[in-house]
Scaffold this motif. Sequence first.
Motif, mmCIF file in Angstrom:
data_model
loop_
_atom_site.group_PDB
_atom_site.id
_atom_site.type_symbol
_atom_site.label_atom_id
_atom_site.label_comp_id
_atom_site.label_asym_id
_atom_site.label_seq_id
_atom_site.Cartn_x
_atom_site.Cartn_y
_atom_site.Cartn_z
ATOM 1 N N VAL A 155 -0.300 13.049 -13.527
ATOM 2 C CA VAL A 155 -1.393 12.107 -13.278
ATOM 3 C C VAL A 155 -0.820 10.783 -12.784
ATOM 4 O O VAL A 155 -1.351 10.165 -11.845
ATOM 5 N N THR A 156 0.273 10.346 -13.378
ATOM 6 C CA THR A 156 0.944 9.123 -12.935
ATOM 7 C C THR A 156 1.351 9.248 -11.470
ATOM 8 O O THR A 156 1.189 8.306 -10.692
ATOM 9 N N LEU A 163 -10.798 11.240 -16.047
ATOM 10 C CA LEU A 163 -9.863 11.269 -17.166
ATOM 11 C C LEU A 163 -9.916 9.957 -17.961
ATOM 12 O O LEU A 163 -9.811 9.970 -19.188
ATOM 13 N N THR A 181 -0.558 5.005 -18.421
ATOM 14 C CA THR A 181 -0.449 6.442 -18.699
ATOM 15 C C THR A 181 0.969 6.813 -19.094
ATOM 16 O O THR A 181 1.186 7.571 -20.050
ATOM 17 N N GLY A 204 -0.142 11.042 -9.142
ATOM 18 C CA GLY A 204 -1.354 10.894 -8.343
ATOM 19 C C GLY A 204 -1.798 9.448 -8.258
ATOM 20 O O GLY A 204 -2.221 8.966 -7.196
ATOM 21 N N LEU A 205 -1.696 8.731 -9.362
ATOM 22 C CA LEU A 205 -2.064 7.314 -9.366
ATOM 23 C C LEU A 205 -1.136 6.503 -8.472
ATOM 24 O O LEU A 205 -1.583 5.595 -7.755
ATOM 25 N N GLY A 218 -10.468 2.710 -14.560
ATOM 26 C CA GLY A 218 -11.135 3.952 -14.165
ATOM 27 C C GLY A 218 -12.327 3.696 -13.269
ATOM 28 O O GLY A 218 -12.534 4.385 -12.263
ATOM 29 N N GLY A 225 -10.466 12.949 -5.063
ATOM 30 C CA GLY A 225 -9.313 12.644 -5.908
ATOM 31 C C GLY A 225 -9.569 11.476 -6.833
ATOM 32 O O GLY A 225 -9.239 11.522 -8.022
ATOM 33 N N ARG A 226 -10.181 10.414 -6.299
ATOM 34 C CA ARG A 226 -10.507 9.250 -7.133
ATOM 35 C C ARG A 226 -11.489 9.621 -8.228
ATOM 36 O O ARG A 226 -11.341 9.211 -9.380
ATOM 37 N N ALA A 252 -4.825 1.490 -9.754
ATOM 38 C CA ALA A 252 -4.016 2.700 -9.868
ATOM 39 C C ALA A 252 -2.647 2.394 -10.462
ATOM 40 O O ALA A 252 -2.138 3.160 -11.297
ATOM 41 N N ASN A 271 0.537 14.150 -18.016
ATOM 42 C CA ASN A 271 0.412 12.713 -17.802
ATOM 43 C C ASN A 271 1.393 12.211 -16.748
ATOM 44 O O ASN A 271 1.062 11.304 -15.979
ATOM 45 N N ILE A 317 -9.667 11.807 -10.974
ATOM 46 C CA ILE A 317 -8.752 11.045 -11.834
ATOM 47 C C ILE A 317 -9.544 10.069 -12.707
ATOM 48 O O ILE A 317 -9.236 9.893 -13.890
#
Length: 137
Positions: free
Chosen positions: A113-114, A20, A82, A116-117, A62, A13-14, A75, A110, A17
């Motif tokens: 993605v946020t 990106l 993001t 997940g972060l 990142g 997962g890291r 994150a 996005n 992400i």
Amino acid sequence: MFATLQNPLALVGRILIALLFIPAGFGKISGFAGTVGYATSVGMPMPTVAVAVGLLIELLGGLALLFGFGTRIAALALAVFTLAASFFFHAYWALPAGQQMMQQLLFFKNVAVTGGLLAFAAFGAGAWSVDGARSGR
């Protein structure tokens, strides 16, 4: 079963992400003037500063996420970045109906993605990370 997969899944997962953000950060270095021009065209305040800050957040955040170093802070910074960038660069609600679909898709990508972060901010990087090694997990 999922308990045994927790660390490998966190690592994958890291990595996914981070893929990106890291290339986007390098892209801003090589195309800085063009990115500033685009940021100016969408009405971003202080576009040169904003792009420079975005570049640092994407690249350093990142890389931190990739290696699992300061993961929770990285994150969270990437999540805020993001979400903020989405409102400027994917403002589908301000476009004519015929042009909204792609920007709406990118906006909600996005948002996902946020999410997940924020999960990494809440739960950390897992044991297969610098953070995990430093905490002795």
